[in-house]
Scaffold this motif. Structure first.
Motif, PDB file in Angstrom:
ATOM      1  N   ARG A  28     -98.843  46.212  75.803  1.00  0.00           N
ATOM      2  CA  ARG A  28     -98.780  44.820  76.670  1.00  0.00           C
ATOM      3  C   ARG A  28     -98.048  45.474  77.919  1.00  0.00           C
ATOM      4  NH1 ARG A  28     -99.130  39.448  76.111  1.00  0.00           N
ATOM      5  NH2 ARG A  28     -99.299  38.849  73.477  1.00  0.00           N
ATOM      6  N   ILE A  29     -97.206  46.497  77.955  1.00  0.00           N
ATOM      7  CA  ILE A  29     -96.697  47.066  79.083  1.00  0.00           C
ATOM      8  C   ILE A  29     -97.738  48.199  79.522  1.00  0.00           C
ATOM      9  CG2 ILE A  29     -95.009  49.089  79.754  1.00  0.00           C
ATOM     10  CD1 ILE A  29     -92.957  47.395  77.824  1.00  0.00           C
ATOM     11  N   ALA A  30     -98.238  48.935  78.581  1.00  0.00           N
ATOM     12  CA  ALA A  30     -99.225  49.780  78.882  1.00  0.00           C
ATOM     13  C   ALA A  30    -100.676  49.471  79.697  1.00  0.00           C
ATOM     14  CB  ALA A  30    -100.008  50.790  77.685  1.00  0.00           C
ATOM     15  N   THR A  31    -100.799  48.022  79.201  1.00  0.00           N
ATOM     16  CA  THR A  31    -101.992  47.477  80.018  1.00  0.00           C
ATOM     17  C   THR A  31    -101.652  46.995  81.447  1.00  0.00           C
ATOM     18  OG1 THR A  31    -104.142  46.606  79.358  1.00  0.00           O
ATOM     19  CG2 THR A  31    -102.371  45.276  78.919  1.00  0.00           C
ATOM     20  N   ASN A  32    -100.563  46.513  81.509  1.00  0.00           N
ATOM     21  CA  ASN A  32    -100.351  45.809  82.854  1.00  0.00           C
ATOM     22  C   ASN A  32     -99.870  46.791  84.057  1.00  0.00           C
ATOM     23  OD1 ASN A  32     -99.011  44.282  84.754  1.00  0.00           O
ATOM     24  ND2 ASN A  32     -97.712  43.159  83.330  1.00  0.00           N
ATOM     25  N   THR A  33    -100.785  46.863  85.010  1.00  0.00           N
ATOM     26  CA  THR A  33    -100.523  47.594  86.081  1.00  0.00           C
ATOM     27  C   THR A  33     -99.082  47.645  86.869  1.00  0.00           C
ATOM     28  OG1 THR A  33    -101.657  45.895  87.426  1.00  0.00           O
ATOM     29  CG2 THR A  33    -103.169  47.598  86.928  1.00  0.00           C
ATOM     30  N   ILE A  34     -98.613  46.575  86.758  1.00  0.00           N
ATOM     31  CA  ILE A  34     -97.054  46.586  87.504  1.00  0.00           C
ATOM     32  C   ILE A  34     -95.915  47.800  86.856  1.00  0.00           C
ATOM     33  CG2 ILE A  34     -96.066  44.688  86.156  1.00  0.00           C
ATOM     34  CD1 ILE A  34     -95.841  44.843  89.775  1.00  0.00           C
ATOM     35  N   TYR A  35     -96.385  47.915  85.608  1.00  0.00           N
ATOM     36  CA  TYR A  35     -95.381  48.920  85.040  1.00  0.00           C
ATOM     37  C   TYR A  35     -95.751  50.445  85.260  1.00  0.00           C
ATOM     38  CZ  TYR A  35     -93.515  45.033  82.303  1.00  0.00           C
ATOM     39  OH  TYR A  35     -93.105  43.915  81.828  1.00  0.00           O
ATOM     40  N   TRP A  36     -97.075  50.582  86.133  1.00  0.00           N
ATOM     41  CA  TRP A  36     -97.271  51.920  86.607  1.00  0.00           C
ATOM     42  C   TRP A  36     -96.735  52.174  87.848  1.00  0.00           C
ATOM     43  CZ3 TRP A  36     -98.506  55.130  83.112  1.00  0.00           C
ATOM     44  CH2 TRP A  36     -98.797  54.658  81.789  1.00  0.00           C
ATOM     45  N   ILE A  37     -96.012  51.217  88.428  1.00  0.00           N
ATOM     46  CA  ILE A  37     -95.461  51.840  89.859  1.00  0.00           C
ATOM     47  C   ILE A  37     -94.571  53.069  89.827  1.00  0.00           C
ATOM     48  CG2 ILE A  37     -93.679  50.953  91.514  1.00  0.00           C
ATOM     49  CD1 ILE A  37     -94.446  47.922  90.826  1.00  0.00           C
ATOM     50  N   PRO A  38     -93.855  53.545  88.961  1.00  0.00           N
ATOM     51  CA  PRO A  38     -93.429  54.812  88.661  1.00  0.00           C
ATOM     52  C   PRO A  38     -94.385  55.780  88.981  1.00  0.00           C
ATOM     53  CG  PRO A  38     -92.296  53.413  87.175  1.00  0.00           C
ATOM     54  CD  PRO A  38     -93.365  52.900  87.711  1.00  0.00           C
ATOM     55  N   VAL A  39     -95.444  55.746  88.453  1.00  0.00           N
ATOM     56  CA  VAL A  39     -96.704  56.823  88.579  1.00  0.00           C
ATOM     57  C   VAL A  39     -96.826  57.043  90.075  1.00  0.00           C
ATOM     58  CG1 VAL A  39     -98.956  57.235  87.877  1.00  0.00           C
ATOM     59  CG2 VAL A  39     -97.464  56.352  86.155  1.00  0.00           C
ATOM     60  N   PHE A  40     -97.027  55.728  90.679  1.00  0.00           N
ATOM     61  CA  PHE A  40     -97.415  55.839  92.109  1.00  0.00           C
ATOM     62  C   PHE A  40     -96.178  56.519  93.051  1.00  0.00           C
ATOM     63  CE2 PHE A  40    -100.112  52.374  90.650  1.00  0.00           C
ATOM     64  CZ  PHE A  40    -101.330  53.102  90.710  1.00  0.00           C
ATOM     65  N   LEU A  41     -94.900  56.027  92.382  1.00  0.00           N
ATOM     66  CA  LEU A  41     -93.762  56.367  93.333  1.00  0.00           C
ATOM     67  C   LEU A  41     -93.649  58.056  93.190  1.00  0.00           C
ATOM     68  CD1 LEU A  41     -91.110  54.043  92.535  1.00  0.00           C
ATOM     69  CD2 LEU A  41     -92.069  54.662  94.550  1.00  0.00           C
ATOM     70  N   ILE A  42     -94.250  58.808  91.959  1.00  0.00           N
ATOM     71  CA  ILE A  42     -93.966  60.218  91.655  1.00  0.00           C
ATOM     72  C   ILE A  42     -95.116  60.772  92.633  1.00  0.00           C
ATOM     73  CG2 ILE A  42     -94.737  62.056  90.261  1.00  0.00           C
ATOM     74  CD1 ILE A  42     -93.447  60.115  87.896  1.00  0.00           C
ATOM     75  N   PHE A 143    -103.785  53.541  79.592  1.00  0.00           N
ATOM     76  CA  PHE A 143    -104.213  52.357  80.164  1.00  0.00           C
ATOM     77  C   PHE A 143    -105.694  51.746  79.523  1.00  0.00           C
ATOM     78  CE2 PHE A 143    -104.902  50.548  84.681  1.00  0.00           C
ATOM     79  CZ  PHE A 143    -103.945  49.585  84.581  1.00  0.00           C
ATOM     80  N   ILE A 144    -106.619  52.879  79.331  1.00  0.00           N
ATOM     81  CA  ILE A 144    -107.960  52.570  78.735  1.00  0.00           C
ATOM     82  C   ILE A 144    -107.774  52.263  77.123  1.00  0.00           C
ATOM     83  CG2 ILE A 144    -110.001  53.843  78.112  1.00  0.00           C
ATOM     84  CD1 ILE A 144    -109.627  55.376  80.858  1.00  0.00           C
ATOM     85  N   TYR A 145    -107.001  52.951  76.515  1.00  0.00           N
ATOM     86  CA  TYR A 145    -106.947  52.595  75.140  1.00  0.00           C
ATOM     87  C   TYR A 145    -106.469  51.198  74.980  1.00  0.00           C
ATOM     88  CZ  TYR A 145    -106.092  52.433  70.236  1.00  0.00           C
ATOM     89  OH  TYR A 145    -106.165  51.810  69.016  1.00  0.00           O
ATOM     90  N   SER A 146    -105.606  50.611  75.783  1.00  0.00           N
ATOM     91  CA  SER A 146    -104.842  49.505  75.799  1.00  0.00           C
ATOM     92  C   SER A 146    -105.909  48.296  75.698  1.00  0.00           C
ATOM     93  CB  SER A 146    -104.021  49.192  76.832  1.00  0.00           C
ATOM     94  OG  SER A 146    -104.339  48.961  77.968  1.00  0.00           O
TER      95      SER A 146
END
Length: 186
Positions: A28-42, A143-146
């Motif tokens: 559920r975390i892996a599929t939700n775009t909101i949890y990927w904000i750290p990737v964008f911050l990096i 993301f895709i596998y989710s």
């Protein structure tokens, strides 16, 4: 074509069947775009550390336009093909372990197209500046596998999204470089 469709369903049923309740929270975390904000911050931190102000502006603008363009292409495919998601197709949903139930159309996968497009673009931009940028490929893979884990896309939706994402990222990368050279940003 019918054989490919059957294979598509069989592969989805197999991959979806690998899931279990004990892993649902993670996916559920892996599929939700909101949890990927750290990737964008990096990505933003990388830009700040390795690029001029003009490069930062050009790269962020390119990423934003790429994401918007990819979203538009996905929307056009979904609204014109109008393929039901497997979780909404009565003949397929009976064979699946369903956890989430989105209602929009299935073809093509927006998660696959967007994550591949943005990741590919970021990797192409930063591959000369940092070698560990290739670790970013973990993001779209999860993301895709989710989407298969939850039974909301067929494998062909995912593959098509990946292809569209790669094509758009390459086109935007070429245009990004053209603008960088034309306006002497690099």
């Amino acid at each position: 074509m019918e054989k490919l469709s059957e294979l598509d369903v069989e592969l989805l049923v197999f991959l979806n069947g690998l899931g279990s309740e004990s892993y649902d929270s993670f996916w559920r975390i892996a599929t939700n775009t909101i949890y990927w904000i750290p990737v964008f911050l990096i990505v933003f931190i990388l830009l700040l550390k390795t690029s001029s102000k003009k490069e930062i502006l050009l790269t962020l603008s390119s990423i934003l336009l790429l994401a918007l363009s990819t979203g538009l292409v996905v929307f056009l495919f979904k609204e014109n093909v109008m393929r039901l998601r497997p979780n909404n197709d009565e003949t397929v949903s009976q064979m699946l372990r369903l956890v989430i139930r989105p209602v929009s159309y299935s073809f093509i996968s927006g998660h696959a197209a967007n994550s591949i497009a943005v990741t590919s673009f970021v990797v192409m931009v930063f591959r000369e500046k940092t070698k560990w940028i290739y670790l970013f490929w973990l993001w779209p893979m999860l993301f895709i596998y989710s989407r298969l884990y939850f039974g909301v896309h067929y494998p062909s939706d995912i593959i098509s999204g990946v292809v569209i994402g790669f094509l758009l990222s390459f086109a935007f990368y070429r245009f990004h470089n053209f603008l960088g050279v034309k306006f002497r940003i690099y």
